[in-house]
Design an enzyme around this catalytic site. Structure first.
Site, PDB file in Angstrom:
ATOM      1  N   ASN A  91       0.792  -1.220   0.000  1.00 28.89           N
ATOM      2  CA  ASN A  91       0.000   0.000   0.000  1.00 28.89           C
ATOM      3  C   ASN A  91       0.830   1.280   0.000  1.00 28.89           C
ATOM      4  OD1 ASN A  91      -2.467   1.695   0.692  1.00 28.89           O
ATOM      5  ND2 ASN A  91      -1.242   1.967   2.549  1.00 28.89           N
ATOM      6  N   TYR A 162       2.141   9.816 -11.785  1.00 29.63           N
ATOM      7  CA  TYR A 162       1.292   9.066 -10.863  1.00 29.63           C
ATOM      8  C   TYR A 162       0.376   8.124 -11.643  1.00 29.63           C
ATOM      9  CZ  TYR A 162      -1.975   8.253  -6.980  1.00 29.63           C
ATOM     10  OH  TYR A 162      -2.760   7.674  -6.011  1.00 29.63           O
ATOM     11  N   THR A 197      -7.890  11.294   3.289  1.00 30.80           N
ATOM     12  CA  THR A 197      -6.656  10.937   3.977  1.00 30.80           C
ATOM     13  C   THR A 197      -5.713  12.135   3.985  1.00 30.80           C
ATOM     14  OG1 THR A 197      -5.503  10.197   1.972  1.00 30.80           O
ATOM     15  CG2 THR A 197      -6.843   8.554   3.150  1.00 30.80           C
TER      16      THR A 197
END
Length: 255
Positions: A91, A162, A197
């Site tokens: 992760n 990304y 987050t």
């Protein structure tokens, strides 16, 4: 009633906060013993404290998932503590702002920023699997879940490297699933949408309203909602699921 992962041994990278922390907690809640790894040693230790306080069992590990020797050391420590590995959640990752590329078009990315993004978000997944897969073979099978993204399924402006890394994670996941199916090892990816987050704080501040408007469920996701998908993918309830990339995005990619 037993948990979905009773008796299993699980490793989580990037387990110090956000999705990694919530998944570590969910693994423990479902009966797994957990090795929580994070570059930030204090964050990993805090996750472990939360697990132990809730009656679970966990150890904290720290290291750089882009360094082969440190990845090997994480796995060695997991085996030393628990004797085997059954599940892994790869992760750990970074966002464009963490390589000074927030809001940059493809031609504006520096080579150093591009290389660092690929190193952390792609190479680390391969390195972790390289060291996890032999251990899962020794255990007679198991499950790996890699964190991709909705950016692994579609393009996103100003996120070139990304997007490239997350598309590649899905390709790597599918290939490993094919290669290790006969070893009873399942390999899948989870594709979070916009989740509340620390990593998305800047995006939420600058584009939050537009993202919510575009999302059919009209909100950001919560880390626990990704954790539930990861737990399911690692459990026997997903016994015929491998090579898949599951989006958990409130319908964002459906629009």
């Amino acid at each position: 009633m037993t948990g979905l992962l009773d008796g299993k041994i699980a490793l989580v990278t990037g387990g110090g906060n956000g999705i990694g922390r919530e998944t570590s907690l969910a693994f423990a809640r479902e009966g797994a013993r957990v090795a929580v790894a994070d570059y930030e040693a204090g964050a990993a230790a805090e996750t472990v404290s939360l697990i132990n306080a809730a009656g679970g069992q966990a150890i904290s590990l720290s290291g750089d998932v882009t360094a082969a020797a440190q990845v090997q050391a994480m796995l060695d420590a997991t085996i030393a503590a628990y004797g085997r590995l059954d599940c892994a959640f790869n992760n750990a990752g970074i966002a464009p702002y963490q390589v000074d590329s927030f809001g940059q078009l493809t031609h504006e990315w520096s080579e150093a920023s591009f290389d660092r993004m690929i190193e952390v978000n792609l190479k680390s997944v391969w390195l972790c699997m390289k060291h996890e897969l032999p251990l899962l073979r020794q255990a007679g099978g198991g499950a790996i879940v890699n964190t991709a993204s909705i950016a692994g399924l579609v393009g996103l402006k100003t996120s070139g490297a990304y997007v490239a890394a997350k598309h590649a994670v899905i390709g790597l996941t599918k290939t490993a699933a094919m290669e290790y199916a006969e070893d009873a090892i399942r390999v899948n990816a989870v594709c979070p949408g916009f989740i509340a987050t620390r990593m998305t704080a800047r995006t939420r501040e600058q584009r939050g309203d537009a993202i919510i408007e575009r999302t059919p469920m009209h909100r950001f996701g919560e880390p626990r909602e990704i954790a539930e998908m990861v737990v399911w993918l690692c459990s026997s309830r997903a016994s015929f699921v491998t090579g898949a990339a599951y989006q958990v995005d409130g319908g964002w990619t459906a629009t």
